[in-house]
Design an enzyme around this catalytic site. Structure first.
Site, PDB file in Angstrom:
ATOM      1  NE  ARG A  61       1.924   3.760  -4.594  1.00  0.00           N
ATOM      2  CZ  ARG A  61       1.567   2.635  -4.068  1.00  0.00           C
ATOM      3  NH1 ARG A  61       2.865   2.063  -3.607  1.00  0.00           N
ATOM      4  NH2 ARG A  61       0.743   1.843  -3.617  1.00  0.00           N
ATOM      5  CD  GLU A  69      -3.611   5.858  -0.348  1.00  0.00           C
ATOM      6  OE1 GLU A  69      -3.467   7.062  -0.640  1.00  0.00           O
ATOM      7  OE2 GLU A  69      -2.953   4.852  -0.702  1.00  0.00           O
ATOM      8  NE  ARG A 105       1.781   7.656  -7.842  1.00  0.00           N
ATOM      9  CZ  ARG A 105       0.960   7.164  -6.756  1.00  0.00           C
ATOM     10  NH1 ARG A 105       1.194   7.620  -5.784  1.00  0.00           N
ATOM     11  NH2 ARG A 105       0.368   5.894  -7.161  1.00  0.00           N
TER      12      ARG A 105
END
Length: 142
Positions: A61, A69, A105
């Site tokens: 990330r 998104e 992540r």
């Protein structure tokens, strides 16, 4: 009312004078740089405008930014631009204080040939600056 103003003024002056009596130079700050590391990888895929996958299978990330998104304006453009910038390329990954997010992540600043990918996405209007303390962008060493 007049006495209250005089009292507050005197209090302010005393505070101002006393605040000059301390020096930040005498305070020893810890060396946080021991927490910040650089690693390298090859990007095998793109999830969206701020998430990628390395050949190792690790998901990354991008730190310091937030891209749209799915179903949000510019999602496709941000995703495609990240793909253009990093897919199939060797990347340099710079950590900040937080190493992973709640989805496991890796949290990293991403560079390709010394170019700061996170910053490009912001400059091109495809992501917004999104800094979650204690991360702060100040410890990037490239």
């Amino acid at each position: 009312m007049h006495k209250k103003m005089i009292f507050l003024s005197v209090l302010f002056i005393i505070f101002f004078i006393l605040s000059g009596c301390t020096s930040i130079e005498n305070v020893e700050m810890p060396d946080k740089s021991i927490f910040y590391k650089t690693s390298y990888g090859i990007v095998s895929g793109i999830t969206d405008g701020d998430t990628l996958t390395l050949e190792t299978g690790e998901r990354v990330r991008l730190l310091g930014i937030n891209a749209p998104e799915k179903k949000q304006h510019l999602y496709e453009e941000a995703t495609e631009r990240l793909r253009e910038l990093v897919e199939g390329k060797n990347v340099t990954l710079q950590t900040d204080f937080d190493q992973t997010d709640r989805y496991d992540r890796l949290l990293r600043y991403v560079f390709v040939e010394g170019v700061f990918v996170n910053e490009i996405l912001v400059r091109e209007g495809l992501a917004a600056i999104y800094i979650v303390p204690p991360n702060d962008l100040s410890l990037i060493h490239i």
